[in-house]
Scaffold this active site. Sequence first.
Site, short mmCIF file in Angstrom:
data_model
loop_
_atom_site.label_atom_id
_atom_site.label_comp_id
_atom_site.label_asym_id
_atom_site.label_seq_id
_atom_site.Cartn_x
_atom_site.Cartn_y
_atom_site.Cartn_z
N ASP A 211 53.92 36.29 37.25
CA ASP A 211 52.96 36.80 38.25
C ASP A 211 52.46 35.68 39.17
O ASP A 211 52.43 34.52 38.77
CB ASP A 211 51.78 37.46 37.51
CG ASP A 211 50.99 38.38 38.41
OD1 ASP A 211 51.46 38.72 39.51
OD2 ASP A 211 49.87 38.78 38.00
N ASN B 222 55.35 48.88 40.64
CA ASN B 222 55.63 48.05 41.82
C ASN B 222 56.30 48.82 42.96
O ASN B 222 56.32 48.35 44.10
CB ASN B 222 56.47 46.82 41.44
CG ASN B 222 55.73 45.76 40.66
OD1 ASN B 222 56.31 45.06 39.82
ND2 ASN B 222 54.43 45.61 40.90
C1 IPE Z 1 53.20 42.86 36.73
O1 IPE Z 1 52.60 42.19 37.81
C2 IPE Z 1 54.63 43.14 37.04
C3 IPE Z 1 55.50 41.98 37.19
C4 IPE Z 1 55.19 40.73 37.00
C5 IPE Z 1 56.85 42.30 37.53
P1 IPE Z 1 51.73 42.96 38.88
O2 IPE Z 1 51.29 41.93 39.85
O3 IPE Z 1 52.47 44.12 39.42
O4 IPE Z 1 50.52 43.50 38.00
P2 IPE Z 1 49.05 43.94 38.40
O5 IPE Z 1 49.19 45.00 39.45
O6 IPE Z 1 48.34 42.73 38.93
O7 IPE Z 1 48.43 44.42 37.13
C1 IPE Z 2 54.92 38.80 40.72
O1 IPE Z 2 54.16 38.29 41.75
C2 IPE Z 2 56.20 39.44 41.19
C3 IPE Z 2 56.23 40.90 41.09
C4 IPE Z 2 55.29 41.66 40.63
C5 IPE Z 2 57.44 41.55 41.53
P1 IPE Z 2 53.20 39.21 42.62
O2 IPE Z 2 53.96 39.72 43.78
O3 IPE Z 2 52.55 40.23 41.78
O4 IPE Z 2 52.14 38.14 43.12
P2 IPE Z 2 50.58 38.38 43.31
O5 IPE Z 2 50.05 38.92 42.02
O6 IPE Z 2 50.42 39.34 44.45
O7 IPE Z 2 50.05 37.02 43.62
MG MG Z 3 50.82 40.28 40.74
#
Ligand code: IPE
Ligand code: IPE
Ligand code: MG
Length: 250
Positions: A19, A67
Amino acid sequence: MSVINPDKSIPRHIGIIMDGNGRWAKQQGLSRIKGHRQGAETTRSIIDACQDIGIEHLTLYAFSAENWNRPETEVNALMELLEFFIEKELKTLSKKNVRLRAIGRIDELPNRTRKALKSAIEKTKNNDSWNLTLALNYSSRDEVIDAVKAFSTAAVKGTRKIENLDWERFSKYLYTKDIPDPDLIIRTSGETRLSNFLLMQSAYSEFYFTQTHWPDFTKTHLEEAVASYQRRERRFGLTGEQIEKTPAST
Ligand code: IPE
Ligand code: IPE
Ligand code: MG
């Protein structure tokens, strides 16, 4: 020098919630997509690092079922990146005798991504040195629903008996039926939640949360997570005294 204690066991299976790509990009004044690209570089180096350390199984949360609700351009870029990643990594995975698996509703992925993934899974299915699992279009709750549906179908047909159902039998219906439960789950970027990742399988996992965003996560950070795991006592419901009497638990 590594902070890992050579006298203590290391996790057999690590799950990572990768993340913070978006926030990392924002801090650098870059687009979120650039953050995902940099995140993919981290993924490559962490796969190598896990192999060096001797972790047998790595499961990476790459795309959650939730997502899909992100802006379409970001979703499309993520799917393309994934396809590119799989195609580019395939040679290395094969050379290193790595078996690739995927968990999640794979059939709902866009055609090209699904094809690249399925072909890599097929081509690596006889590899047995190391295990990489990608959680894609993954949701723990969907996984339970899919398992319940599959079990109920078997029960209605009479090939499974409801009264014999226990956790061991039920877990054979989960996407993770071929892989052990994670010993350690790492989440980067400061969030301290599971976001629908391996809810059932993490019943007795250890958790490690770090502020570091995924694009900045290095082998040194991974070693710190492993060292933190080694300092813990996993009791599985027993007492500390009972655990001390079992030499294999160190
Ligand atoms: C969880 O991260 C999914 C992945 C890392 C693929 P998100 O960024 O989607 O999770 P939330 O929305 O902050 O809980
Ligand atoms: C994790 O990084 C990747 C996916 C969830 C696909 P994020 O895209 O969630 O990054 P933040 O949480 O917005 O910083
Ligand atoms: Mg995230």
